[in-house]
Design an enzyme around this catalytic site. Structure first.
Site, PDB file in Angstrom:
ATOM      1  N   LYS A 162      -9.679   3.754   6.995  1.00 16.39           N
ATOM      2  CA  LYS A 162     -10.265   3.945   5.534  1.00 16.39           C
ATOM      3  C   LYS A 162     -12.029   4.213   5.898  1.00 16.39           C
ATOM      4  CE  LYS A 162      -7.535   1.532   2.481  1.00 16.39           C
ATOM      5  NZ  LYS A 162      -7.445   0.672   1.640  1.00 16.39           N
TER       6      LYS A 162
ATOM      7  N   LYS B 276       2.568   6.485   4.925  1.00 15.55           N
ATOM      8  CA  LYS B 276       2.918   5.426   3.811  1.00 15.55           C
ATOM      9  C   LYS B 276       2.478   6.054   2.495  1.00 15.55           C
ATOM     10  CE  LYS B 276      -0.586   2.175   2.948  1.00 15.55           C
ATOM     11  NZ  LYS B 276      -0.835   0.672   2.436  1.00 15.55           N
TER      12      LYS B 276
ATOM     13  N   LYS C 183      -2.102   4.221  -2.803  1.00 21.61           N
ATOM     14  CA  LYS C 183      -2.821   4.568  -3.934  1.00 21.61           C
ATOM     15  C   LYS C 183      -3.996   5.202  -3.534  1.00 21.61           C
ATOM     16  CE  LYS C 183      -2.252  -0.104  -5.448  1.00 21.61           C
ATOM     17  NZ  LYS C 183      -3.370  -0.922  -4.863  1.00 21.61           N
TER      18      LYS C 183
HETATM   19  P1  ATP Z   1      -4.441   1.588  -0.591  1.00 24.25           P
HETATM   20  O1  ATP Z   1      -3.828   2.815  -0.751  1.00 24.25           O
HETATM   21  O2  ATP Z   1      -5.705   1.569  -1.484  1.00 24.25           O
HETATM   22  O3  ATP Z   1      -4.567   0.748   0.623  1.00 24.25           O
HETATM   23  P2  ATP Z   1      -1.912   0.406  -1.351  1.00 24.25           P
HETATM   24  O4  ATP Z   1      -1.253   1.332  -2.035  1.00 24.25           O
HETATM   25  O5  ATP Z   1      -1.439   0.452   0.161  1.00 24.25           O
HETATM   26  O6  ATP Z   1      -3.394   0.809  -1.472  1.00 24.25           O
HETATM   27  P3  ATP Z   1      -2.569  -2.177  -1.500  1.00 24.25           P
HETATM   28  O7  ATP Z   1      -2.933  -2.837  -2.865  1.00 24.25           O
HETATM   29  O8  ATP Z   1      -3.189  -2.510  -0.339  1.00 24.25           O
HETATM   30  O9  ATP Z   1      -1.616  -0.817  -1.996  1.00 24.25           O
HETATM   31  O10 ATP Z   1      -1.089  -3.172  -1.229  1.00 24.25           O
HETATM   32  C1  ATP Z   1      -0.410  -4.132  -2.252  1.00 24.25           C
HETATM   33  C2  ATP Z   1       1.023  -4.571  -1.496  1.00 24.25           C
HETATM   34  O11 ATP Z   1       1.948  -3.349  -1.570  1.00 24.25           O
HETATM   35  C3  ATP Z   1       0.803  -5.014  -0.234  1.00 24.25           C
HETATM   36  O12 ATP Z   1       1.731  -5.994  -0.176  1.00 24.25           O
HETATM   37  C4  ATP Z   1       1.245  -3.991   0.682  1.00 24.25           C
HETATM   38  O13 ATP Z   1       1.717  -4.194   1.930  1.00 24.25           O
HETATM   39  C5  ATP Z   1       2.353  -3.271  -0.122  1.00 24.25           C
HETATM   40  N1  ATP Z   1       2.407  -1.830  -0.008  1.00 24.25           N
HETATM   41  C6  ATP Z   1       1.499  -0.885  -0.050  1.00 24.25           C
HETATM   42  N2  ATP Z   1       1.783   0.445   0.184  1.00 24.25           N
HETATM   43  C7  ATP Z   1       3.375   0.164   0.500  1.00 24.25           C
HETATM   44  C8  ATP Z   1       4.208   1.016   0.972  1.00 24.25           C
HETATM   45  N3  ATP Z   1       3.914   2.512   1.057  1.00 24.25           N
HETATM   46  N4  ATP Z   1       5.624   0.639   1.304  1.00 24.25           N
HETATM   47  C9  ATP Z   1       5.797  -0.622   1.205  1.00 24.25           C
HETATM   48  N5  ATP Z   1       4.999  -1.417   0.695  1.00 24.25           N
HETATM   49  C10 ATP Z   1       3.461  -0.964   0.510  1.00 24.25           C
END
Ligand code: ATP
Ligand code: LTN
Length: 326
Positions: A111, A192, A195
């Site tokens: 990031k 992955k 968001k």
């Molecule tokens: P960012 O992109 O801002 O890092 P994010 O989409 O990764 O956000 P988080 O709020 O960081 O979302 O994660 C919330 C939960 O969702 C965590 O437990 C994380 O492990 C899970 N998670 C996030 N992205 C994935 C994914 N692509 N597959 C499975 N689990 C996920």
């Protein structure tokens, strides 16, 4: 009874990675453990977000939690910033963590990493996460695969604190789901679903319309050899579709692969399964989101339950390091 805790940042629309990697398991765990789930609004401040957007994302996520089946009478559902001990314990832990170990965090590197303009909050983010967990004497932390390294750091910080100041914290373990732990982007299946990285066609949001879900799955990247087989290295696009379908059905992706010969059929049925999985959540979401009074009452109840535990743990830790009680 085992205790579990997890949190999600209110940093934008929840996608199906968040659902299969985290929320779906939160719902299962609430029936089997003493479960604490929070919206980690302080963590969301590490990104440059407009105040009104943060507030609205926070209520959106609370409504998603409830619509997905989290029950405030069964688990403790709260907002991280409502329990001040999270930042207080984070400071005590920051005073034991080293620059080197935080610099090694891959999420920090991904990031932005170690640059002059990088926010200090992004750097210390994993220590606040450790505080979230250690305040509640948690045994297990249900998260997606991307949080493994943060959990390792939490364990290291807890062990170091215990060693230096006496037995204080329970050493938590990550529980990573067997299917859905890492949902990949539909357009770039080696990355992955996320968001914070904009990928309008590659990300399916939990509140996407059925027609939108169908369109995104139809356009999902596959390959040209035409053989339905679960192989994440050679056929990452197809593997992503198979794991999404498998996560809906609660079976292994290889089982789904055996049922299909044509990509088109697989895509059609995967879209239908996902639409069915999300339909009840989408229906309930609006009811919760449109009732701010009920949401507020629910957050107050959760914060009171969380504070009762967190304040005791914090005081124990503060005493241990030599902070004189008020
Ligand atoms: P960012 O992109 O801002 O890092 P994010 O989409 O990764 O956000 P988080 O709020 O960081 O979302 O994660 C919330 C939960 O969702 C965590 O437990 C994380 O492990 C899970 N998670 C996030 N992205 C994935 C994914 N692509 N597959 C499975 N689990 C996920
Ligand atoms: N860092 C996590 C969110 C998070 C969390 C937590 C998860 C903050 N505090 C405590 C589990 C337990 C993320 O980015 N998904």
């Amino acid at each position: 009874m085992a205790r579990v805790l997890s949190g999600i940042q209110p940093s934008g629309a929840m996608h199906i990675g968040n659902y299969f990697g985290a929320i779906k398991n939160f719902v299962i765990e609430q029936g089997q453990a003493d479960a604490f789930y929070c919206v980690v609004d302080l963590h969301a401040l590490t990104q440059n977000v407009e105040p009104e957007i943060l507030a609205s994302n926070t209520l959106d996520l609370m409504a998603i939690y409830l619509a997905s089946g989290l029950n405030p009478d069964v688990c403790t559902l709260f907002l991280q910033s409502h329990v001040v001990e999270h930042t207080q314990l984070a400071w005590l832990l920051e005073c034991t963590a080293s620059m080197g170990e935080l610099r090694r965090m891959t999420q920090f590197k991904d990031k932005g990493g170690d640059q002059e303009g990088t926010r200090v909050g992004l750097f210390t983010y994993p220590v606040l996460m450790a505080a979230d967990i250690l305040l509640y004497d948690v045994d297990r932390v249900p998260v997606g695969d991307d949080q493994r390294q943060h959990l390792e750091l939490t364990r290291d910080l807890a062990q170091r604190f215990n060693h230096r100041f006496g037995e204080m914290f329970v050493i938590p373990e990550a529980t990573i789901p067997a299917v859905g732990a890492r949902v990949m982007d539909l357009q770039e299946p080696t990355r992955k679903m996320s968001k914070s990285v904009s990928s309008p066609l590659g990300t399916i949001n939990m509140l996407d319309e059925p027609s939108e879900i169908e369109r995104k799955i139809k356009k999902a990247v596959t390959d040209t050899d035409g053989e339905v087989r679960y192989d994440t290295a050679v056929k990452p696009g197809l593997a992503t579709l198979l794991s999404i379908f498998a996560a809906c059905e609660g079976v292994a992706p290889t089982i789904i692969a055996e049922r299909y010969e044509r990509y088109g059929d697989l895509k059609r049925d995967a879209a239908a399964a996902l639409i069915e999985e999300l339909r009840p959540i989408q229906q309930r979401y609006r009811e919760y989101r449109d009732d701010p009074v009920a949401l507020k009452a629910m957050m107050e109840l959760g914060a009171a339950k969380a504070r009762a535990v967190a304040s005791q743990t914090y005081r124990r830790a503060a005493d241990a390091v030599g902070l004189v009680a008020p």
